[in-house]
Design an enzyme around this catalytic site. Structure first.
Site, PDB file in Angstrom:
ATOM      1  N   GLY A   1       9.216 -15.617  -9.339  1.00 20.35           N
ATOM      2  CA  GLY A   1       9.101 -15.845 -10.776  1.00 20.35           C
ATOM      3  C   GLY A   1       8.208 -17.006 -11.153  1.00 20.35           C
ATOM      4  CG  HIS A   4       6.502 -26.267 -11.911  1.00 14.21           C
ATOM      5  ND1 HIS A   4       5.406 -25.478 -11.639  1.00 14.21           N
ATOM      6  CD2 HIS A   4       7.486 -25.426 -12.290  1.00 14.21           C
ATOM      7  CE1 HIS A   4       5.721 -24.204 -11.844  1.00 14.21           C
ATOM      8  NE2 HIS A   4       6.994 -24.146 -12.235  1.00 14.21           N
TER       9      HIS A   4
HETATM   10  P1  AMP Z   1       7.833 -21.261 -13.226  1.00 13.33           P
HETATM   11  O1  AMP Z   1       8.175 -19.942 -13.891  1.00 13.33           O
HETATM   12  O2  AMP Z   1       8.748 -21.659 -12.127  1.00 13.33           O
HETATM   13  O3  AMP Z   1       6.379 -21.275 -12.803  1.00 13.33           O
HETATM   14  O4  AMP Z   1       8.043 -22.371 -14.326  1.00 13.33           O
HETATM   15  C1  AMP Z   1       7.137 -22.609 -15.356  1.00 13.33           C
HETATM   16  C2  AMP Z   1       7.908 -23.253 -16.463  1.00 13.33           C
HETATM   17  O5  AMP Z   1       6.991 -23.835 -17.353  1.00 13.33           O
HETATM   18  C3  AMP Z   1       8.770 -22.297 -17.289  1.00 13.33           C
HETATM   19  O6  AMP Z   1      10.136 -22.704 -17.196  1.00 13.33           O
HETATM   20  C4  AMP Z   1       8.223 -22.441 -18.699  1.00 13.33           C
HETATM   21  O7  AMP Z   1       9.214 -22.390 -19.692  1.00 13.33           O
HETATM   22  C5  AMP Z   1       7.548 -23.784 -18.639  1.00 13.33           C
HETATM   23  N1  AMP Z   1       6.450 -23.985 -19.580  1.00 13.33           N
HETATM   24  C6  AMP Z   1       5.430 -23.144 -19.864  1.00 13.33           C
HETATM   25  N2  AMP Z   1       4.596 -23.685 -20.749  1.00 13.33           N
HETATM   26  C7  AMP Z   1       5.097 -24.914 -21.048  1.00 13.33           C
HETATM   27  C8  AMP Z   1       4.690 -25.971 -21.914  1.00 13.33           C
HETATM   28  N3  AMP Z   1       3.582 -25.893 -22.662  1.00 13.33           N
HETATM   29  N4  AMP Z   1       5.458 -27.084 -21.975  1.00 13.33           N
HETATM   30  C9  AMP Z   1       6.584 -27.180 -21.240  1.00 13.33           C
HETATM   31  N5  AMP Z   1       7.009 -26.223 -20.389  1.00 13.33           N
HETATM   32  C10 AMP Z   1       6.281 -25.106 -20.304  1.00 13.33           C
END
Ligand code: AMP
Ligand code: ZN
Length: 117
Positions: free
Chosen positions: A96, A103
């Site tokens: 996912g 991160h």
């Molecule tokens: P993943 O799916 O593990 O790659 O996590 C990416 C995360 O980034 C998700 O939980 C999103 O909700 C978060 N995300 C996406 N765009 C932003 C943004 N502009 N600011 C903060 N979080 C974000």
């Protein structure tokens, strides 16, 4: 910064080109609240330097990895998560991963299920 990917959302957040709700920043690490929180505390802890995912880490990345966890621990303390929390990093589409800049999700403030979905 040399180590950025101009197409990368989180590199753009690090650079301040896209706003974020920052809860920590230093020379190596930035942390900000997830835009779509999955728990009362949901913070993303990232290296300033563009690293695509945990799979790309090597032995030379030990120091940044330690810093990421050090900051995560401090933020968990500040959020009052003495009863526990979860640290998650997704790698690749099956897990996912949607943003391809390393991160760690710091999730806390509720009980967590296991196994994760
Ligand atoms: P993943 O799916 O593990 O790659 O996590 C990416 C995360 O980034 C998700 O939980 C999103 O909700 C978060 N995300 C996406 N765009 C932003 C943004 N502009 N600011 C903060 N979080 C974000
Ligand atoms: Zn990036």
């Amino acid at each position: 910064m040399d180590d950025r990917d101009p197409e990368c959302l989180f590199c753009r957040i690090v650079a301040g080109e896209i706003p974020s709700d920052r809860v920590h920043e230093d020379d190596d690490v930035v942390a900000f609240r997830d835009i779509n929180p999955q728990a009362p505390t949901h913070v993303l802890v990232i290296p300033r330097r563009h690293i695509p995912d945990a799979h790309a880490l090597g032995a030379a990345d030990g120091p940044i990895l330690a810093r990421l966890f050090e900051v995560t621990s401090r933020l968990a303390d500040e959020a009052g998560l003495a009863n526990g929390y979860r640290v998650v990093t997704n790698v690749g589409p099956d897990a996912g991963q949607t943003v391809f800049h390393l991160h760690f999700h710091l999730l806390g403030g509720r009980t967590m299920g296991w196994p994760p979905g």
